[in-house]
Write a protein that holds these residues in place. Structure first.
Motif, short mmCIF file in Angstrom:
data_model
loop_
_atom_site.label_atom_id
_atom_site.label_comp_id
_atom_site.label_asym_id
_atom_site.label_seq_id
_atom_site.Cartn_x
_atom_site.Cartn_y
_atom_site.Cartn_z
N HIS A 124 0.81 -1.21 0.00
CA HIS A 124 0.00 0.00 0.00
C HIS A 124 0.85 1.27 0.00
O HIS A 124 0.46 2.29 -0.54
CB HIS A 124 -0.93 -0.04 1.22
CG HIS A 124 -1.61 1.25 1.53
ND1 HIS A 124 -2.44 1.89 0.63
CD2 HIS A 124 -1.59 2.03 2.64
CE1 HIS A 124 -2.89 3.00 1.17
NE2 HIS A 124 -2.40 3.11 2.38
N ASP A 125 2.03 1.22 0.58
CA ASP A 125 2.84 2.41 0.78
C ASP A 125 4.26 2.16 0.28
O ASP A 125 4.65 1.03 -0.01
CB ASP A 125 2.86 2.76 2.28
CG ASP A 125 3.39 4.16 2.56
OD1 ASP A 125 3.32 5.01 1.65
OD2 ASP A 125 3.87 4.41 3.68
N MET A 148 -9.04 -0.42 2.77
CA MET A 148 -8.92 -0.45 1.32
C MET A 148 -9.40 -1.77 0.72
O MET A 148 -9.95 -1.80 -0.39
CB MET A 148 -7.46 -0.21 0.91
CG MET A 148 -6.94 1.17 1.25
SD MET A 148 -5.30 1.43 0.57
CE MET A 148 -5.64 1.42 -1.17
N TYR A 149 -9.17 -2.88 1.45
CA TYR A 149 -9.52 -4.20 0.92
C TYR A 149 -10.34 -4.97 1.96
O TYR A 149 -9.91 -6.03 2.45
CB TYR A 149 -8.25 -4.99 0.58
CG TYR A 149 -7.24 -4.21 -0.23
CD1 TYR A 149 -7.42 -4.04 -1.60
CD2 TYR A 149 -6.13 -3.64 0.38
CE1 TYR A 149 -6.50 -3.32 -2.35
CE2 TYR A 149 -5.20 -2.91 -0.37
CZ TYR A 149 -5.39 -2.76 -1.73
OH TYR A 149 -4.48 -2.05 -2.47
N ASP A 173 -9.02 -8.18 -7.02
CA ASP A 173 -8.32 -6.97 -6.60
C ASP A 173 -9.16 -5.72 -6.85
O ASP A 173 -8.68 -4.60 -6.65
CB ASP A 173 -6.99 -6.83 -7.35
CG ASP A 173 -6.01 -7.92 -6.98
OD1 ASP A 173 -6.13 -8.46 -5.87
OD2 ASP A 173 -5.14 -8.26 -7.81
N ASP A 174 -10.40 -5.88 -7.29
CA ASP A 174 -11.22 -4.73 -7.62
C ASP A 174 -11.63 -3.94 -6.37
O ASP A 174 -11.89 -4.52 -5.31
CB ASP A 174 -12.49 -5.16 -8.36
CG ASP A 174 -12.22 -5.59 -9.79
OD1 ASP A 174 -11.11 -5.32 -10.28
OD2 ASP A 174 -13.12 -6.17 -10.42
N VAL A 175 -11.67 -2.62 -6.54
CA VAL A 175 -12.23 -1.75 -5.51
C VAL A 175 -13.72 -1.64 -5.79
O VAL A 175 -14.13 -1.21 -6.86
CB VAL A 175 -11.58 -0.35 -5.55
CG1 VAL A 175 -12.23 0.58 -4.52
CG2 VAL A 175 -10.07 -0.45 -5.33
N GLU A 199 -12.32 3.89 -10.52
CA GLU A 199 -11.81 3.72 -9.17
C GLU A 199 -10.79 2.59 -9.05
O GLU A 199 -10.24 2.35 -7.98
CB GLU A 199 -12.97 3.44 -8.20
CG GLU A 199 -13.95 4.60 -8.08
CD GLU A 199 -15.09 4.29 -7.12
OE1 GLU A 199 -15.17 3.14 -6.65
OE2 GLU A 199 -15.90 5.20 -6.84
N GLN A 200 -10.49 1.92 -10.16
CA GLN A 200 -9.56 0.79 -10.10
C GLN A 200 -8.12 1.29 -10.25
O GLN A 200 -7.84 2.21 -11.02
CB GLN A 200 -9.88 -0.23 -11.20
CG GLN A 200 -11.32 -0.68 -11.20
CD GLN A 200 -11.84 -1.08 -9.83
OE1 GLN A 200 -11.23 -1.88 -9.14
NE2 GLN A 200 -12.97 -0.50 -9.44
N PRO A 201 -7.18 0.71 -9.51
CA PRO A 201 -5.78 1.12 -9.62
C PRO A 201 -5.17 0.70 -10.95
O PRO A 201 -5.58 -0.29 -11.56
CB PRO A 201 -5.12 0.39 -8.44
CG PRO A 201 -5.99 -0.79 -8.18
CD PRO A 201 -7.38 -0.36 -8.51
N GLY A 202 -4.20 1.47 -11.39
CA GLY A 202 -3.48 1.12 -12.61
C GLY A 202 -4.24 1.31 -13.89
O GLY A 202 -3.81 0.83 -14.94
N ARG A 260 -6.99 -0.01 -14.87
CA ARG A 260 -7.63 -1.20 -15.44
C ARG A 260 -9.15 -1.15 -15.23
O ARG A 260 -9.65 -0.31 -14.50
CB ARG A 260 -7.07 -2.47 -14.80
CG ARG A 260 -7.21 -2.53 -13.29
CD ARG A 260 -6.58 -3.81 -12.74
NE ARG A 260 -6.62 -3.85 -11.29
CZ ARG A 260 -7.68 -4.20 -10.58
NH1 ARG A 260 -8.79 -4.54 -11.21
NH2 ARG A 260 -7.64 -4.23 -9.26
#
Length: 399
Positions: free
Chosen positions: A126-127, A144-145, A358-360, A376-379, A381
């Motif tokens: 995360h960091d 977050m998850y 891994d979806d938000v 809202e998805q990272p990267g 995708r």
């Protein structure tokens, strides 16, 4: 290269690989403080701890750390220990001290093998250490998850993003335990920054054993009062019979205004699946607790009572995948879907549960349905393509 040199090189490589494999299979428990310093001393013996916390401590630890409850390492206290080992635990007797009584200690164990790998999460990063350091804190990761993290992990593993175990680095680590997570502070290193770390957690077996799980609607059994706000599992099952499970495997809380509990600044007396949620006014600093509501993640036996078929009315080619309850109720006759479901399940079209992707997820509850937003998805995708089904009140199936 001679034959003897070649043989020596292979031996060295194999020993390094064996060491790395062993290191990656080790994990640390939470801190335990079972006994308080008394007239006799302080006892944190492994046999006693396992009797009380047997699922959370392995039977044969390979290492143990001890420090006072105020955070002073055991080697700096000046106490003489009657017992101090991974296989025995800690025992400090006042009668054996030369100049001061025993401190009040807590202990943490390092475990290996099946205890670490039995029910393990994926790696989380995360960091990174570009700011004050690298913080991989459990509360942040759960926020977050929430569907990938169990409420109370029994162990934690930490390694650099390149795969080096944290114990092999020369970093001074501020925190590394299953109850808090991991923290490395740049200011505590000697003229350099912390490494970039990732973490994964070992959860109780029941967290992985549930192949099917569903989420209830948001329920609010108590209003914020002079005492605070308490949403206990026991009281919720009495207030909302048939609508919440008595043995949840997950819990989330937010205010009635929709603010996640972690963002309110309130201090919680309880926030776990054993008791439920509790915020007490006297524990707050100059403020009252917010009015909270909770949603529970329930095991399969609760989900299967009166279940609909799977629905899939959208895909993520546009803004995302929206399988909302209102939309489904408009599309399907009343006999196909109840007006007030008690639970919802969501899986990808390939059958992967939503909480294991891994979806938000923006929305995932029985009141509203399901929504995953591409933006809202990272990267950059897109969301997976999901389908949902609902658990309805039993009388819906009897009609």
């Amino acid at each position: 290269m001679s034959a003897s040199q070649s043989f020596a090189t292979w031996c060295l490589l194999l020993s390094n690989l064996c060491f790395l494999a062993t290191a990656l299979d080790t994990c640390r428990t939470a801190w335990f403080d079972e006994g308080d310093a008394s007239g006799d001393g302080d006892s944190e013996l492994l046999t006693d701890l396992r009797r009380t916390h047997w699922p959370r401590i392995c039977s044969s630890p390979v290492d143990m750390e001890a420090e006072t409850v105020s955070g002073v390492k055991s080697q700096h206290t000046g106490n003489i220990f009657h017992t101090y080992s991974a296989t025995g635990g800690l025992l400090c007797l006042n009668s054996e001290q030369t100049w001061r009584p025993c401190e009040d200690y807590k202990v943490m164990f390092t475990c290996t093998g099946q205890f670490c790998s039995g029910c393990r999460t994926r790696w989380f990063d995360h960091d990174d250490p570009t700011g004050n350091g690298d913080y991989e804190v459990l509360s942040d990761l759960r926020e977050m998850y929430p569907r990938e993290m169990c409420p109370r992990p029994i162990a934690i593993e930490v390694q650099t993003v390149s795969g080096e175990p944290a114990s092999n680095t020369s970093d001074a680590l501020l925190s590394y335990d299953a109850a808090y997570g991991f923290a490395c502070v740049n200011a505590e290193q000697r003229g350099r920054s912390c490494e970039d770390y990732r973490v994964r957690f070992t959860c109780p077996e029941e967290f992985c054993q549930v192949s099917e799980q569903c989420r209830t609607r948001w329920v609010n059994g108590d209003n914020s009062s002079d005492e605070g706000d308490v949403e206990s599992i026991h009281q919720l099952t009495r207030t909302f019979p048939g609508q919440v499970c008595g043995n949840p495997i997950g819990i989330e809380a937010k205010t009635t205004a929709g603010i996640s509990a972690e963002h309110t600044g309130d201090t919680f007396l309880s926030y776990d699946v054993t008791f439920g949620f509790a915020c007490i006014n006297e524990k707050q600093r100059g403020k009252r607790c917010e009015d909270y509501q909770v949603t529970l993640t329930c095991p399969s036996d609760f989900c299967q009572g009166c279940r609909t078929r799977w629905f899939d009315v959208d895909d993520p080619t546009g803004e995302g995948d929206y399988e909302t309850l209102l939309q489904l109720q408009m599309l399907y006759a009343p006999g196909r879907l109840c007006t007030q479901p008690v639970a919802i399940e969501a899986v990808t079209l390939a059958g992967v549960p939503a909480h294991k992707t891994d979806d938000v997820l923006q929305v995932y509850d029985a009141t509203s349905g399901f929504a995953c937003v591409n933006a809202e998805q990272p990267g950059g995708r897109r969301c997976h393509d999901y389908k949902v089904r609902f658990t309805c009140p039993l009388d819906f199936c009897k009609e």
